[in-house]
Design a protein around this motif. Structure first.
Motif, PDB file in Angstrom:
ATOM      1  N   VAL A  73      -7.454  -2.514   2.959  1.00  0.00           N
ATOM      2  CA  VAL A  73      -8.707  -1.995   2.393  1.00  0.00           C
ATOM      3  C   VAL A  73      -9.704  -1.628   3.496  1.00  0.00           C
ATOM      4  O   VAL A  73     -10.522  -0.712   3.325  1.00  0.00           O
ATOM      5  N   ILE A 117     -14.705  -2.041  -2.006  1.00  0.00           N
ATOM      6  CA  ILE A 117     -14.221  -2.646  -3.248  1.00  0.00           C
ATOM      7  C   ILE A 117     -14.708  -4.090  -3.306  1.00  0.00           C
ATOM      8  O   ILE A 117     -15.210  -4.637  -2.321  1.00  0.00           O
ATOM      9  N   LYS A 166      -3.700   3.541  -1.204  1.00  0.00           N
ATOM     10  CA  LYS A 166      -4.206   2.662  -2.268  1.00  0.00           C
ATOM     11  C   LYS A 166      -3.337   1.411  -2.372  1.00  0.00           C
ATOM     12  O   LYS A 166      -2.143   1.438  -2.059  1.00  0.00           O
ATOM     13  N   LYS A 180       4.507   1.531  -8.589  1.00  0.00           N
ATOM     14  CA  LYS A 180       3.379   0.914  -9.293  1.00  0.00           C
ATOM     15  C   LYS A 180       3.433  -0.613  -9.261  1.00  0.00           C
ATOM     16  O   LYS A 180       2.484  -1.276  -9.678  1.00  0.00           O
ATOM     17  N   PHE A 207       0.854  -1.191   0.000  1.00  0.00           N
ATOM     18  CA  PHE A 207       0.000   0.000   0.000  1.00  0.00           C
ATOM     19  C   PHE A 207       0.889   1.239   0.000  1.00  0.00           C
ATOM     20  O   PHE A 207       1.946   1.262   0.650  1.00  0.00           O
ATOM     21  N   ASP A 228       2.812   8.197  -7.169  1.00  0.00           N
ATOM     22  CA  ASP A 228       2.809   7.589  -8.501  1.00  0.00           C
ATOM     23  C   ASP A 228       4.152   6.978  -8.860  1.00  0.00           C
ATOM     24  O   ASP A 228       4.363   6.534 -10.003  1.00  0.00           O
ATOM     25  N   ILE A 238      -8.854   1.859   4.648  1.00  0.00           N
ATOM     26  CA  ILE A 238      -9.348   2.868   3.708  1.00  0.00           C
ATOM     27  C   ILE A 238     -10.820   3.157   3.998  1.00  0.00           C
ATOM     28  O   ILE A 238     -11.250   4.314   4.050  1.00  0.00           O
ATOM     29  N   ASP A 261      -2.183   7.624  -1.732  1.00  0.00           N
ATOM     30  CA  ASP A 261      -2.902   7.671  -3.000  1.00  0.00           C
ATOM     31  C   ASP A 261      -2.321   8.682  -3.990  1.00  0.00           C
ATOM     32  O   ASP A 261      -2.587   8.610  -5.193  1.00  0.00           O
ATOM     33  N   LYS A 265      -6.588  -7.386  -7.483  1.00  0.00           N
ATOM     34  CA  LYS A 265      -5.960  -6.128  -7.093  1.00  0.00           C
ATOM     35  C   LYS A 265      -6.659  -5.511  -5.905  1.00  0.00           C
ATOM     36  O   LYS A 265      -7.851  -5.668  -5.744  1.00  0.00           O
ATOM     37  N   LYS A 315      -6.003   7.981   3.136  1.00  0.00           N
ATOM     38  CA  LYS A 315      -5.800   8.261   1.715  1.00  0.00           C
ATOM     39  C   LYS A 315      -4.647   7.413   1.198  1.00  0.00           C
ATOM     40  O   LYS A 315      -3.536   7.892   0.941  1.00  0.00           O
TER      41      LYS A 315
END
Length: 276
Positions: free
Chosen positions: A210, A270, A221, A152, A143, A149, A213, A146, A276, A219
């Motif tokens: 999750v 989700i 992902k 990945k 994790f 970038d 979240i 968010d 994923k 925040k």
């Protein structure tokens, strides 16, 4: 010519014959009607239920938001999945709790029909019981914040600062990716450090991440697929093939008609069956 007495006698014989025919017809119809009820009874007996007409399924009751007690009632994702499975096979749902350390022994001792409590289907457990098809997928997952970038995939985590819970199996996974591993007393503390940028990533169980979240509003992902996939399934005794087949069909049906996704998004935001 036939006299009146003979005519009367023939009439009586005809009536008796017709009554006998009607009786035979009714007996045949009655036999045909009873057959489905007999078959239904045989099907219930084949399921070998602990309590007739009920699917009794066990869990620890201590694993929020998967299964836990609220207002003296069992609630959570596992409870709703178990309830839906029971309804799909025409049974009343009957969730119960059992200490996790003896939950397999309770199943083998026929205290309940199945375990629907986020149990991983492992090779070791398969020696003792059977498992259904998976009703969700978990495992160690990366994790990040968010807004991050730069990471990945697990390859991007090389030489990054990765947070893990101290003395957890995730620590070994993190050490295989970087030599900058930071240990925390809990997953939440580690995940909370992602936002401010005190660490670059966290490796923890997918469901833990999750849930944070959804419940904590963090925040963050998930990145890429789980690092080590764990199939979470319904555990059942080995000699209960009829019930196992019905459970597998019920799981398939709720996934295909959208019911599963609705339940999953309610608890996690989700679809946790997705990799994923």
């Amino acid at each position: 010519m036939i006299n009146k007495n003979k005519l009367f006698l023939l009439s009586i014989i005809s009536v008796i014959f017709l009554v006998l025919l009607a009786g035979c017809g009714n007996k045949s119809s009655s036999t045909q009607i009873e057959k489905p009820a007999s078959n239904a009874k045989e099907t219930k007996e084949d399921m070998k239920l602990v309590h007739d007409g009920k699917l009794t399924f066990a869990m620890s009751g201590l694993l929020k938001p998967l299964n836990y007690e609220e207002n003296h009632k069992l609630v959570g994702f596992d409870v709703e999945i178990g309830t839906e499975i029971a309804k799909r096979i025409g049974l009343e749902p009957n969730p119960v709790t059992n200490p996790w350390e003896t939950i397999l022994q309770g199943l083998k001792g026929h205290k309940y029909d199945v375990i629907i409590g986020s149990m991983t289907a492992t090779e070791e457990r398969l020696k003792q019981v059977d498992f259904s098809i998976p009703y969700y997928i978990s495992g160690a997952q990366i994790f990040v914040a968010d807004k991050n970038d730069t990471i990945k995939s697990k390859d991007d985590a090389k030489d990054k600062i990765i947070g893990v819970v101290q003395a957890s199996t995730h620590k070994e996974v993190a050490e295989s990716l970087t030599d900058k591993v930071k240990a925390y007393p809990s997953e939440i503390f580690a995940l909370q450090d992602l936002g401010p940028g005190r660490i670059d990533a966290v490796i923890t169980d997918k469901i833990v991440g999750v849930s944070a979240i959804k419940e904590q509003g963090l925040k963050i992902k998930p990145i890429d697929n789980v690092l080590n996939q764990e199939n979470i399934a319904v555990a059942i005794n080995k000699d209960h093939q009829v019930l196992l087949d019905k459970i597998n069909q019920a799981i398939t049906d709720i996934m295909e008609d959208g019911t599963y996704e609705q339940i999953s998004k309610k608890w996690f935001g989700i679809n946790i069956m997705e990799k994923k």
